[in-house]
Design a protein around this motif. Structure first.
Motif, PDB file in Angstrom:
ATOM      1  N   GLU A  23       0.982  -1.234  -0.103  1.00  0.00           N
ATOM      2  CA  GLU A  23       0.091  -0.063  -0.152  1.00  0.00           C
ATOM      3  C   GLU A  23       0.936   1.146  -0.157  1.00  0.00           C
ATOM      4  O   GLU A  23       1.785   1.434   1.003  1.00  0.00           O
ATOM      5  N   PRO A  60      -4.869  -0.601  -7.030  1.00  0.00           N
ATOM      6  CA  PRO A  60      -5.655   0.572  -6.259  1.00  0.00           C
ATOM      7  C   PRO A  60      -6.883   0.695  -7.528  1.00  0.00           C
ATOM      8  O   PRO A  60      -6.850   0.368  -8.392  1.00  0.00           O
ATOM      9  N   ASP A  65      -4.005   6.593  -8.430  1.00  0.00           N
ATOM     10  CA  ASP A  65      -3.329   5.568  -7.804  1.00  0.00           C
ATOM     11  C   ASP A  65      -2.415   4.535  -8.662  1.00  0.00           C
ATOM     12  O   ASP A  65      -1.606   4.062  -8.019  1.00  0.00           O
TER      13      ASP A  65
END
Length: 499
Positions: A23, A60, A65
């Motif tokens: 992430e 994502p 993103d």
């Protein structure tokens, strides 16, 4: 005691390596990459990654993103979307300019979308009226108008039919009393002809009063993204179609029905993307500047030999965000006033062509491979390509290192890198393999050679056939030819061949 526990927990969180997570967090964090360059070889580094294939990599949901290596440009894109600023993006092809432009629509409000209607102007036929309504309302207005016209026609037809029946009955009685059959036949013919003639004349102009839905949206639609790259003047600025029957009052098509919107009108409340903006002529760039400044632009005929040249509508809304892309030559050939407008009310961004070879960026490239595989799954035709295993991932990463042409860098020409991914996946899919392996990537590199490398290989092959015979003296070495391709020459990024 609670303070000590909080301090212990905070120290534990700080000691966690952020690079161990897939992430990346918000896409608009710090734009400068401060991570150290990874000195570990790719083959050794990939063994420490907690995945077996790209199927284990999370992707994502937001498009912004998914953009890799353009953190600074991502910040500008979001700020430009929030403040409705125009942007000039300068960079080489395949570095993510169009993807960044598309991501802007994710930050624009949907509730501002509008439908645009064009109405007939009874006072001046060549100046159609323009009205805007909230998204989804335009279709209902036209449906209601058509329903009203249909009811009006039915009432008119019933009235005419009643009158025709009364006259027919009177004519029949007169014929019975007089006994003249020819009078009845001739009167019936006149009655039928008059009925159809009056019905046609009374309902002829009804369709011309129905407005045209120029721009249509639904309430749940995303803000529009319009790619106007390479469009002509009519497609960019709108046009009025030619009417070959303009001389006849009954045959002519009303002017408002011949009005066609351009890209600047379809991008209202959205994003207008133009790549290689230098290809636009100066008069088109001037019209584009007017649309940006006034946020509205009338639609007129673009051809002097067309009947549409006489028509000019009322101003049509053009409240869009312009994303002008290209290379440095595009900026130099732009209209000075257009570039000044963007610089004064927007941003200029030079996108990256490479990024630092850090662990985080290596993970981002692995995520890019996973994104390409998922995109192939989503397309409607052809076979989906299988995911990539660790060995094939390591070869793709090494290829990104080689194509960057610089030590400690990874290439961001992801379009060409994505082509290698797709070809390797095609080879694996052809074999029916569950995963794309290293041998598929190796074969893909041989197939996906660019023209520059093919020319270089052909040259080396021919030079190998050349031989110099030495029949006296000593023979130490031989050089047939030498040409070094620099890192910024544009050829080493693809071939990497030293002749």
């Amino acid at each position: 005691m609670s303070r000590e526990s909080e301090q212990t927990q905070g120290a534990a969180e700080a000691s966690e390596d952020a690079l161990e997570s897939w992430e990346d967090g918000p896409a608009f964090g710090v734009s400068e990459d401060k991570d150290p360059v990874c000195e570990v070889h790719v083959e050794e580094w990939i063994e420490g990654i907690d995945i077996t294939s790209t199927a284990d990599v999370p992707i994502p949901e937001k498009l912004v993103d998914q953009v890799i290596g353009q953190e600074a440009a991502s910040i500008v894109v979001r700020k430009a979307a929030e403040q409705r600023r125009h942007v000039i993006m300068v960079g080489e092809p395949g570095t993510g300019k169009s993807m960044l432009a598309r991501s802007m629509t994710e930050f624009l409000p949907r509730e501002q979308l509008e439908d645009i209607l064009v109405f007939r102007n009874h006072e001046d036929e060549n100046e159609p009226k323009v009205r805007t309504v909230p998204a989804g309302r335009g279709s209902r207005i036209i449906s209601e108008r058509k329903a009203q016209i249909r009811l009006q026609r039915e009432r008119t037809n019933r009235t005419l039919l009643f009158v025709a029946l009364v006259i027919g009955a009177a004519l029949l009685l007169a014929t019975i009393s007089s006994g003249e059959i020819l009078t009845f036949i001739f009167g019936s013919f006149i009655l039928v002809f008059g009925y159809f003639f009056l019905r046609t004349r009374l309902t002829a102009g009804d369709d011309a009063n129905i407005p045209k839905l120029l721009i249509k949206h639904e309430r749940e639609d995303e803000p529009p993204f319009v790619d106007a790259t390479g469009t002509l003047a009519g497609a960019l600025l709108g046009d009025v179609r030619h009417d070959p029957f303009q001389s006849g009052a009954d045959l002519a098509t009303p002017a408002h029905e011949r009005v066609e919107p351009g890209a600047v009108h379809r991008a209202n409340k959205g994003v207008l993307y133009i790549d290689e903006i230098r290809m636009l002529r100066m008069e088109e760039q001037q019209a584009l500047l007017v649309a940006m400044q006034e946020k509205e632009l009338s639609i007129s005929g673009r051809s002097e030999r067309s009947s549409g040249a006489l028509t000019k509508s009322e101003p049509v809304p053009t409240d869009f965000i312009l994303i002008a892309a290209g290379n440095l030559d595009s900026v130099q050939n732009m209209h000075p006033a257009l570039r000044s407008r963007i610089r004064g009310y927007g941003y200029e961004v030079y996108v990256n062509t490479d990024m630092r070879d850090t662990e985080r960026n290596r993970r981002r490239l692995i995520r890019f491979i996973a994104q390409e595989v998922r995109n192939e799954f989503k397309k409607g035709s052809g076979k989906p390509i299988p995911h990539f295993d660790r060995s094939s991932i390591s070869l793709i990463l090494k290829e990104a290192q080689r194509r960057s042409g610089r030590r400690g860098k990874l290439s961001l020409r992801l379009r060409e890198l994505g082509g290698l991914v797709r070809i390797a996946g095609d080879l694996a899919a052809e074999e029916g393999a569950e995963l794309t392996r290293a041998e598929h990537v190796t074969r893909a590199r041989m197939i996906a050679k660019p023209l520059e490398q093919q020319v270089a290989d052909r040259h080396l092959e021919r030079q190998a056939e050349y031989a110099m015979l030495v029949n006296r003296g000593n023979r130490v070495g031989r050089v047939n030819g030498l040409a070094v391709l620099g890192a910024d020459s544009g050829l080493s990024d693809y071939s990497g061949v030293v002749l």
